[in-house]
Design an enzyme around this catalytic site. Structure first.
Site, PDB file in Angstrom:
ATOM      1  N   CYS A 181      44.608  64.502  53.503  1.00 44.17           N
ATOM      2  CA  CYS A 181      43.579  63.550  53.054  1.00 44.17           C
ATOM      3  C   CYS A 181      43.988  62.106  53.308  1.00 44.17           C
ATOM      4  CB  CYS A 181      43.286  63.784  51.584  1.00 44.17           C
ATOM      5  SG  CYS A 181      42.279  62.515  50.816  1.00 44.17           S
TER       6      CYS A 181
ATOM      7  N   GLU B 180      31.065  32.745  44.659  1.00 48.05           N
ATOM      8  CA  GLU B 180      31.146  34.049  45.332  1.00 48.05           C
ATOM      9  C   GLU B 180      30.279  34.012  46.585  1.00 48.05           C
ATOM     10  OE1 GLU B 180      32.468  37.296  45.145  1.00 48.05           O
ATOM     11  OE2 GLU B 180      31.054  37.725  46.768  1.00 48.05           O
TER      12      GLU B 180
ATOM     13  N   CYS C 149      45.289  41.139  45.185  1.00 44.87           N
ATOM     14  CA  CYS C 149      45.407  42.554  45.538  1.00 44.87           C
ATOM     15  C   CYS C 149      46.345  42.730  46.731  1.00 44.87           C
ATOM     16  CB  CYS C 149      44.037  43.156  45.817  1.00 44.87           C
ATOM     17  SG  CYS C 149      43.106  42.263  47.045  1.00 44.87           S
TER      18      CYS C 149
HETATM   19  N1  SAH Z   1      36.733  38.792  40.616  1.00 45.30           N
HETATM   20  C1  SAH Z   1      35.823  39.861  40.932  1.00 45.30           C
HETATM   21  C2  SAH Z   1      35.781  40.244  42.417  1.00 45.30           C
HETATM   22  C3  SAH Z   1      37.074  40.205  43.170  1.00 45.30           C
HETATM   23  S1  SAH Z   1      36.975  40.913  44.780  1.00 45.30           S
HETATM   24  C4  SAH Z   1      36.144  41.077  40.077  1.00 45.30           C
HETATM   25  O1  SAH Z   1      37.201  41.151  39.510  1.00 45.30           O
HETATM   26  O2  SAH Z   1      35.293  41.951  39.978  1.00 45.30           O
HETATM   27  C5  SAH Z   1      36.930  39.500  45.828  1.00 45.30           C
HETATM   28  C6  SAH Z   1      35.547  38.879  45.935  1.00 45.30           C
HETATM   29  O3  SAH Z   1      35.633  37.764  46.824  1.00 45.30           O
HETATM   30  C7  SAH Z   1      34.489  39.794  46.528  1.00 45.30           C
HETATM   31  O4  SAH Z   1      33.400  39.846  45.643  1.00 45.30           O
HETATM   32  C8  SAH Z   1      34.097  39.106  47.848  1.00 45.30           C
HETATM   33  O5  SAH Z   1      32.730  39.249  48.170  1.00 45.30           O
HETATM   34  C9  SAH Z   1      34.431  37.661  47.569  1.00 45.30           C
HETATM   35  N2  SAH Z   1      34.718  36.798  48.719  1.00 45.30           N
HETATM   36  C10 SAH Z   1      35.292  37.124  49.903  1.00 45.30           C
HETATM   37  N3  SAH Z   1      35.497  36.038  50.651  1.00 45.30           N
HETATM   38  C11 SAH Z   1      35.057  34.977  49.927  1.00 45.30           C
HETATM   39  C12 SAH Z   1      35.008  33.554  50.167  1.00 45.30           C
HETATM   40  N4  SAH Z   1      35.480  33.040  51.292  1.00 45.30           N
HETATM   41  N5  SAH Z   1      34.508  32.771  49.189  1.00 45.30           N
HETATM   42  C13 SAH Z   1      34.043  33.298  48.025  1.00 45.30           C
HETATM   43  N6  SAH Z   1      34.044  34.618  47.771  1.00 45.30           N
HETATM   44  C14 SAH Z   1      34.552  35.456  48.694  1.00 45.30           C
END
Ligand code: SAH
Length: 455
Positions: A79, A334, A410
């Protein structure tokens, strides 16, 4: 001795790479061996030989590592979803801590960050609240569902994944039986024909609400009422929908969601906040650890109630709403417009009126607002995707001079790079803590607190 392809060697695994491959040496030559664990003595066959290192395939574990355990899942090696399921969970946590520390040292040049102990799970299985199962046909023409084999589109039949919610198995059986009984076809990626592509299941771990969404290459399901009749016997069933995806693409979901039964969304909670989750919205997949991660972020933010907070990369406002309970005002940024719609809806749902959201790239929105309006922050929280923050964004953070920056990451490699940038410009890392959001995989989340040095 010169090693060459197909040679079989005996190797003691002394380290593990960031993606979980075992690392050991044969005649001084470094080999990467998938599925081999630190402490294993293995027999491996050379597959690819480069100048200074090579890749080998695990043939046989001669002496197992003391940390090697019997994986729960019989298809774990095929997997590829769980890279380190054969490693004892406590050893997995140590591996992840080492990985974070290593990146902070190597990439960030930090040797003295006081990392607090990694936050692990009490029960590291069945933690995922979301799963997307591809549907297809096996060699004998049977309809099957399961997971794609690592780096391929070949389906390994498996309805009992140990990471997903236990109810998934029952739901998948109901869908497969319905398809067989009423001759509903499975989608074929090669020909582009056939109906059912994926089965998406989401469960609210706190609310108990369940969503089933069938992704179909068409507009509707034949005899859908028969499927509904069976699915609603399952306790917690709340939302049954069809997602229309008629494109020949690897992207799982199409844009249109059609309601079959119940509501088009489910609700779930993290702490005191209720979130509305639709098939297309992003929501953290491990709600138990998400809560611990956000509580750590909140603790690091050290809010007293009078602060102005910016939450960059805010998604559906998960962290923003969590912080809004303790701050004067929270602003979220976002890039995905639908996520911001969800964020606003979630704020309203929870009667939170001190959170505002902006759509756009953080590296664009923040500098523009700073130049034009001179926006201010006491605390800035960032939670970027794996590639980390854009330099323009970091540059503006430095100009805004918040007292504290809380970095939720992450990918500890890009975290280390960005922390270094901020520390060269007036900040210092005060605290840091890894959190295991994805047991059995090599991924790890990290929170870091930076404070502004007295000038
Ligand atoms: N803090 C949120 C999401 C984190 S994931 C939580 O904990 O649920 C990272 C997020 O960054 C995603 O939603 C993605 O769409 C957004 N993202 C990616 N590149 C970005 C950018 N350049 N500016 C703003 N947001 C962005």
């Amino acid at each position: 001795m010169d090693l060459k392809k197909n040679d079989v060697v005996t190797v003691l695994i002394e380290d593990m790479a960031a993606d979980g491959e075992g690392i050991g040496k044969a005649d001084g030559f470094t080999l990467f061996i998938k599925d081999a664990l630190i402490g294993d003595m293995v027999e491996a066959k050379l597959m690819k030989v480069k100048k200074n290192y090579g890749y080998a395939r695990l043939m046989n574990v001669i002496t197992p590592s003391p940390d090697r355990v019997e994986p729960k899942c019989p298809v774990y090696r095929q997997c590829g979803g769980c890279q380190i399921q054969a490693l004892d969970y406590q050893a997995q946590l140590k591996f992840k801590e080492r990985k974070v520390r290593g990146n902070l040292e190597r990439i960030g040049g930090f040797t003295d960050i006081p990392l607090e102990p990694i936050i692990g799970m009490e029960n590291p299985y069945h933690y995922r609240n979301k799963a997307q199962f591809p549907v297809g046909i096996d060699k004998s023409g049977e309809i099957v569902t399961g997971f794609y084999a690592g780096r391929s589109h070949h389906i390994i039949p498996n309805t009992r994944c140990h990471l997903g919610a236990q109810v998934n198995e029952e739901i998948l059986q109901v869908v497969l039986e319905y398809m067989k009984k009423y001759n509903v076809s499975a989608y074929n990626e090669v020909t582009g024909k056939g109906l059912v592509r994926h089965i998406l299941i989401r469960t609210g771990f706190i609310s108990g609400e369940i969503m089933v969404c069938l992704v179909v290459n068409g507009k509707k399901l034949p005899q859908a009422e028969k499927l509904i009749d069976e699915l609603i016997k399952i306790e917690g069933m709340t939302s049954i929908t069809v997602n229309v995806n008629e494109k020949r693409t690897n992207v799982i979901l199409g844009e249109e969601v059609r309601l079959l039964w119940g509501t088009t969304y489910i609700q779930d909670n993290i702490g005191d906040i209720t979130y509305r989750i639709s098939p297309l919205s992003f929501y953290q997949v491990n709600p138990i650890q998400t809560r611990k991660l956000y509580e750590t972020a909140l603790e690091y933010a050290d809010l007293k109630g009078e602060e102005t907070v910016w939450d960059l990369y805010c998604g559906i406002g998960t962290i923003s709403l969590f912080l809004a309970q303790k701050a004067k005002m929270v602003y979220g940024v976002e890039i995905v417009p639908q996520a911001i719609e969800d964020a606003r809806a979630n704020a309203a749902l929870n009667n939170i009126d001190n959170a505002e959201f902006y759509v756009g790239k953080a590296e664009k929105v923040l500098p523009e607002l700073y130049e034009k309006k001179g926006i201010y922050a006491d605390v800035i929280v960032v939670d970027p995707p794996r590639k980390g923050c854009d330099e323009k964004c970091l540059e503006t953070i430095v100009k805004m001079k918040p007292e504290r920056v809380v970095y939720v990451s992450c990918d500890s490699a890009t975290l280390a790079r960005d922390l270094r940038y901020l520390c060269e410009r007036g900040y210092e890392v005060k605290r840091g803590r890894a959190c295991d959001m994805f047991p059995m995989t090599t991924h790890v989340e990290t929170v870091a607190l930076l404070t502004r040095k007295a000038q």
